[in-house]
Design a protein around this motif. Structure first.
Motif, mmCIF file in Angstrom:
data_model
loop_
_atom_site.group_PDB
_atom_site.id
_atom_site.type_symbol
_atom_site.label_atom_id
_atom_site.label_comp_id
_atom_site.label_asym_id
_atom_site.label_seq_id
_atom_site.Cartn_x
_atom_site.Cartn_y
_atom_site.Cartn_z
ATOM 1 N N PHE A 270 9.205 -5.394 -26.747
ATOM 2 C CA PHE A 270 8.282 -6.176 -25.920
ATOM 3 C C PHE A 270 6.862 -5.706 -26.163
ATOM 4 C CE2 PHE A 270 9.656 -2.452 -23.591
ATOM 5 C CZ PHE A 270 8.489 -1.964 -23.027
ATOM 6 N N ASP A 271 5.904 -6.517 -25.738
ATOM 7 C CA ASP A 271 4.493 -6.139 -25.804
ATOM 8 C C ASP A 271 4.198 -5.211 -24.623
ATOM 9 O OD1 ASP A 271 1.748 -5.920 -25.812
ATOM 10 O OD2 ASP A 271 1.358 -8.056 -26.061
ATOM 11 N N PRO A 272 3.796 -3.967 -24.850
ATOM 12 C CA PRO A 272 3.629 -3.021 -23.754
ATOM 13 C C PRO A 272 2.323 -3.147 -22.984
ATOM 14 C CG PRO A 272 3.120 -1.934 -25.815
ATOM 15 C CD PRO A 272 3.570 -3.323 -26.166
ATOM 16 N N VAL A 273 1.444 -4.075 -23.370
ATOM 17 C CA VAL A 273 0.109 -4.094 -22.762
ATOM 18 C C VAL A 273 0.169 -4.331 -21.255
ATOM 19 C CG1 VAL A 273 -0.331 -6.558 -23.200
ATOM 20 C CG2 VAL A 273 -2.250 -4.949 -23.064
ATOM 21 N N GLY A 274 1.141 -5.121 -20.799
ATOM 22 C CA GLY A 274 1.261 -5.353 -19.356
ATOM 23 C C GLY A 274 1.547 -4.079 -18.594
ATOM 24 N N LEU A 275 2.319 -3.180 -19.188
ATOM 25 C CA LEU A 275 2.587 -1.900 -18.541
ATOM 26 C C LEU A 275 1.310 -1.076 -18.402
ATOM 27 C CD1 LEU A 275 5.934 -0.807 -20.239
ATOM 28 C CD2 LEU A 275 5.603 -1.285 -17.805
ATOM 29 N N TYR A 276 0.465 -1.120 -19.429
ATOM 30 C CA TYR A 276 -0.816 -0.412 -19.352
ATOM 31 C C TYR A 276 -1.664 -0.969 -18.203
ATOM 32 C CZ TYR A 276 -0.420 2.141 -23.826
ATOM 33 O OH TYR A 276 -0.053 2.989 -24.838
ATOM 34 N N ARG A 277 -1.708 -2.307 -18.107
ATOM 35 C CA ARG A 277 -2.504 -2.919 -17.034
ATOM 36 C C ARG A 277 -1.939 -2.552 -15.663
ATOM 37 N NH1 ARG A 277 -2.414 -7.775 -20.475
ATOM 38 N NH2 ARG A 277 -0.774 -8.561 -19.087
ATOM 39 N N MET A 278 -0.612 -2.618 -15.528
ATOM 40 C CA MET A 278 -0.022 -2.310 -14.224
ATOM 41 C C MET A 278 -0.240 -0.843 -13.866
ATOM 42 S SD MET A 278 3.800 -3.053 -12.692
ATOM 43 C CE MET A 278 3.497 -4.799 -12.391
ATOM 44 N N ARG A 279 -0.161 0.045 -14.839
ATOM 45 C CA ARG A 279 -0.428 1.455 -14.555
ATOM 46 C C ARG A 279 -1.850 1.629 -14.030
ATOM 47 N NH1 ARG A 279 -0.599 6.245 -19.102
ATOM 48 N NH2 ARG A 279 -2.133 4.795 -19.967
ATOM 49 N N ALA A 280 -2.803 0.915 -14.628
ATOM 50 C CA ALA A 280 -4.195 1.020 -14.184
ATOM 51 C C ALA A 280 -4.354 0.504 -12.765
ATOM 52 C CB ALA A 280 -5.104 0.256 -15.144
ATOM 53 N N VAL A 281 -3.671 -0.591 -12.436
ATOM 54 C CA VAL A 281 -3.750 -1.143 -11.079
ATOM 55 C C VAL A 281 -3.147 -0.177 -10.072
ATOM 56 C CG1 VAL A 281 -2.919 -2.979 -9.560
ATOM 57 C CG2 VAL A 281 -3.791 -3.548 -11.824
ATOM 58 N N LEU A 282 -1.997 0.378 -10.391
ATOM 59 C CA LEU A 282 -1.354 1.320 -9.477
ATOM 60 C C LEU A 282 -2.223 2.558 -9.251
ATOM 61 C CD1 LEU A 282 2.290 1.006 -10.842
ATOM 62 C CD2 LEU A 282 1.457 0.193 -8.625
ATOM 63 N N ARG A 283 -2.879 3.002 -10.311
ATOM 64 C CA ARG A 283 -3.800 4.137 -10.154
ATOM 65 C C ARG A 283 -4.986 3.756 -9.262
ATOM 66 N NH1 ARG A 283 -4.347 6.550 -16.364
ATOM 67 N NH2 ARG A 283 -2.376 7.703 -16.402
ATOM 68 N N LEU A 284 -5.519 2.550 -9.463
ATOM 69 C CA LEU A 284 -6.647 2.096 -8.643
ATOM 70 C C LEU A 284 -6.254 2.036 -7.167
ATOM 71 C CD1 LEU A 284 -9.505 0.855 -8.327
ATOM 72 C CD2 LEU A 284 -8.448 -1.382 -8.731
ATOM 73 N N LEU A 285 -5.097 1.476 -6.877
ATOM 74 C CA LEU A 285 -4.658 1.383 -5.483
ATOM 75 C C LEU A 285 -4.504 2.764 -4.868
ATOM 76 C CD1 LEU A 285 -2.018 -1.502 -5.679
ATOM 77 C CD2 LEU A 285 -4.390 -1.628 -4.889
ATOM 78 N N GLU A 286 -4.023 3.693 -5.657
ATOM 79 C CA GLU A 286 -3.886 5.056 -5.151
ATOM 80 C C GLU A 286 -5.256 5.659 -4.873
ATOM 81 O OE1 GLU A 286 -1.028 8.902 -5.992
ATOM 82 O OE2 GLU A 286 -1.454 7.519 -7.636
ATOM 83 N N ASP A 287 -6.212 5.427 -5.761
ATOM 84 C CA ASP A 287 -7.564 5.932 -5.552
ATOM 85 C C ASP A 287 -8.201 5.320 -4.299
ATOM 86 O OD1 ASP A 287 -7.358 7.489 -7.806
ATOM 87 O OD2 ASP A 287 -8.474 6.110 -9.099
ATOM 88 N N LEU A 288 -7.923 4.035 -4.076
ATOM 89 C CA LEU A 288 -8.483 3.331 -2.921
ATOM 90 C C LEU A 288 -7.672 3.565 -1.648
ATOM 91 C CD1 LEU A 288 -9.331 -0.128 -4.573
ATOM 92 C CD2 LEU A 288 -10.928 1.705 -3.978
ATOM 93 N N ARG A 289 -6.543 4.268 -1.785
ATOM 94 C CA ARG A 289 -5.622 4.495 -0.662
ATOM 95 C C ARG A 289 -5.190 3.170 -0.057
ATOM 96 N NH1 ARG A 289 -8.277 9.873 2.307
ATOM 97 N NH2 ARG A 289 -8.223 11.186 0.423
ATOM 98 N N LEU A 290 -4.859 2.248 -0.940
ATOM 99 C CA LEU A 290 -4.406 0.926 -0.542
ATOM 100 C C LEU A 290 -2.942 0.765 -0.857
ATOM 101 C CD1 LEU A 290 -7.012 -1.842 -1.549
ATOM 102 C CD2 LEU A 290 -5.982 -1.487 0.703
ATOM 103 N N ASP A 291 -2.204 0.227 0.097
ATOM 104 C CA ASP A 291 -0.814 -0.140 -0.151
ATOM 105 C C ASP A 291 -0.623 -1.599 0.234
ATOM 106 O OD1 ASP A 291 -0.948 -0.105 2.611
ATOM 107 O OD2 ASP A 291 0.412 1.613 2.851
#
Length: 389
Positions: A270-291
């Motif tokens: 599969f094309d892994p680019v979506g995993l890279y994007r999702m990892r970045a989003v999950l990191r951002l939410l953690e930084d923002l303390r958003l769930d």
């Protein structure tokens, strides 16, 4: 109302500054961190060529698994498999059902096309026997669906967490599953629920499959969908790719071997680019303390402002009595649906598009989605453009 998060979506917002995008439930804006993530994926491929898979499978994918498991309160991140779309998972799940007879499926009449089209096609050739429970009236759906499920005799029970054509949210998943027999597969379509409504799967993780993806409120774009696979169910899908052999292998009678965890539902390359994007989003939410609770609260505040604006405008082209699910009195996802009739829905959708407002409609139903990239200014602006129409 929570503050504005627009600073994290500048690339999408500045690409079309006059557009008011109220289709978060259909194609959510991506935060800026996904741009850097996409570049990182390309650079890893250039730097490592085929060696990139050690990074993808050894670093990126496990971090995404842990992030998803954290938001869903799953006990074991390795129960998660990934695919480019949920239809791949639907096919693999169906391939686990009995082959010696026609499988029996219980579902609702409000499921998304990735499931409804496939089982309808199987029905045409007598390859599936399907029972559909009407979602409406909403107030009695959970009771009626549970009653149908408790009759037994089903091989698969498939139902949405949030229904795509109304926004109605099914709550009390634990209670719904409590009285079910142990045999049938239980599959929860969480695409409109993941990171849109608080979701705790801990109590049902050993019993139910859960599938969702990045295209909507996970803000990660296409090509990154996931499935939680409970232990003991679907150990050897007939629809299988070579990635399903990675990790700890189990096999029966010397046959084709499978991973012992959720990896048994993987497909192939599969094309892994979506995993890279999702990892970045999950990191951002953690930084923002958003769930999901914080995201839902933000969307609900915008929904309330929108509905109050419509209430103050009695000649609205969006009469409140046409609201399919009122989030102020019923559990609802992060979008609002108005049943206007086919002609009126398509006409208003076209009028809004001409006014620079993105929405979408399905038949007679016009939908407005709310997300982190909007704030009160956007709600007031769309009310103004509706008034002009």
């Amino acid at each position: 109302m929570s503050g504005s998060y627009k600073a994290h979506f500048r690339r999408f917002l500045e690409a079309a500054p006059e557009r008011l995008h109220f289709a978060a439930h259909s194609h959510h804006y991506w935060p800026d961190v996904t741009f850097e993530a996409q570049v990182q994926c390309w650079e890893d491929a250039a730097r490592l060529t085929g060696g990139k898979w050690e990074v993808v499978l050894g670093e990126v994918l496990p971090e995404v698994q842990r992030g998803i498991a954290r938001h869903l309160n799953l006990p074991d991140p390795s129960s998660l498999a990934f695919a480019p779309n949920t239809h791949e998972f639907v096919k693999r799940l169906l391939s686990c059902l009995p082959a010696e007879r026609v499988p029996r499926i219980l579902t609702s009449d409000g499921e998304f096309h990735s499931f409804t089209r496939q089982i309808a096609r199987l029905e045409e050739d007598g390859l599936a026997e399907v029972t559909r429970v009407a979602v409406e009236p909403f107030d009695s759906f959970a009771e009626r669906f549970a009653a149908a499920a408790s009759k037994g005799g089903h091989d698969m029970i498939f139902v949405s967490q949030v229904f795509f054509n109304s926004g109605f949210a099914l709550t009390g998943l634990t209670a719904l599953l409590a009285g079910l027999p142990a045999e049938p597969f239980v599959v929860i379509d969480g695409y409109h629920g993941f990171l849109a409504r608080p979701t705790d799967l801990d109590a049902v993780a050993a019993r139910a499959f859960y599938l969702a993806g990045g295209y909507k409120y996970a803000m990660s774009g296409e090509g990154v969908c996931f499935l939680h696979a409970p232990p003991g169910y679907g150990l050897r899908p007939r629809d299988t790719g070579w990635y399903a052999a990675f990790g700890k292998l189990t096999q029966a009678g010397g046959g084709v071997a499978y991973a012992g965890d959720g990896g048994r539902f993987f497909g192939a390359t599969f094309d892994p680019v979506g995993l890279y994007r999702m990892r970045a989003v999950l990191r951002l939410l953690e930084d923002l303390r958003l769930d999901a609770a914080g995201i839902h609260a933000h969307a609900r505040a915008l929904q309330d402002r929108f509905l109050k604006g419509l209430e103050a405008w009695p000649n609205s082209v969006l009469p409140l009595e046409r609201l399919v699910v009122d989030p102020r009195v019923q559990p609802c996802g992060n979008f609002l649906t108005f049943d206007l009739g086919d002609e009126a829905a398509s006409g208003l959708h076209a009028g809004l598009a001409a006014a620079g407002v993105a929405t979408d409609y399905r038949g007679s139903r016009l939908r407005f989605g709310f997300g982190l990239y909007q704030d009160a200014v956007d709600v007031d602006a769309i009310l103004g453009r509706l008034a002009a129409i």
